[in-house]
Design a protein around this motif. Structure first.
Motif, PDB file in Angstrom:
ATOM      1  N   THR A 160      34.940  43.505  35.811  1.00 33.40           N
ATOM      2  CA  THR A 160      35.564  44.277  34.736  1.00 33.40           C
ATOM      3  C   THR A 160      34.578  44.736  33.667  1.00 33.40           C
ATOM      4  OG1 THR A 160      36.214  42.283  33.526  1.00 33.40           O
ATOM      5  CG2 THR A 160      37.813  43.195  35.084  1.00 33.40           C
ATOM      6  N   ALA A 211      33.030  46.970  42.537  1.00 35.31           N
ATOM      7  CA  ALA A 211      33.258  47.683  41.276  1.00 35.31           C
ATOM      8  C   ALA A 211      33.679  49.125  41.528  1.00 35.31           C
ATOM      9  CB  ALA A 211      32.001  47.653  40.413  1.00 35.31           C
ATOM     10  N   SER A 222      38.412  50.340  35.740  1.00 35.76           N
ATOM     11  CA  SER A 222      37.943  49.080  36.311  1.00 35.76           C
ATOM     12  C   SER A 222      39.016  48.616  37.290  1.00 35.76           C
ATOM     13  CB  SER A 222      37.696  48.026  35.228  1.00 35.76           C
ATOM     14  OG  SER A 222      38.889  47.389  34.854  1.00 35.76           O
TER      15      SER A 222
END
Length: 112
Positions: A50, A76, A104
Motif C-alpha cells: 500500500t 503492486a 493501491s
C-alpha cells in the motif's frame, strides 16, 4: 538532509509537496512526518504494497532492495522499473522526486 519532492496526487497532496528528510529515514516516514498520509496498511513492516511509490529521480541513491520487497512489489498496482515500497526505501543525501500511484491494492482503507 535530502529534499523529497512529491508529485501531485489527488488524495494525498493535490498540489504536490516538498519535504526534508534526514539520511536513514524511510520515504514513508518522511511523508508521514510531514502530514502526507500515504497508506501503510502493514504499519511499515514490509508485508503489503500500500505504500508503493515510483521514484522518478534519485532512485540509485536509495538502499538496495531485499528479496522480500522485490517479491511484494510484483503485486503492486502500476509497477514500474523504479518502483519501491516507501517503508523500505531509505533516504541517503541525494534529493528525490517521488510519485504516489493513483491506486493501491488496499481494499479496506482506514478512511473512506
Amino acid at each position: 538532509m535530502a529534499v523529497i519532492k512529491i508529485l501531485p496526487h489527488p488524495e494525498y497532496c493535490p498540489n504536490g509537496a516538498e519535504v526534508k528528510a534526514p539520511a536513514g529515514t524511510s520515504i514513508c516516514e518522511a511523508l508521514l512526518d510531514n502530514g502526507i498520509q500515504i497508506e501503510h496498511a502493514c504499519d511499515m513492516s514490509c508485508a503489503c504494497t500500500t505504500c508503493h511509490v515510483v521514484v522518478r529521480e534519485g532512485f540509485n541513491s536509495l538502499n538496495e532492495m531485499d528479496e522480500n520487497e522485490e517479491d511484494l512489489l510484483d503485486r503492486a498496482w502500476g509497477l514500474e522499473p523504479n518502483s519501491r515500497l516507501s517503508c523500505q526505501a531509505i533516504v541517503a543525501q541525494k534529493d528525490l522526486v517521488v510519485e504516489i500511484p493513483k491506486y493501491s491494492i488496499n481494499h479496506a482503507k482506514e478512511t473512506h
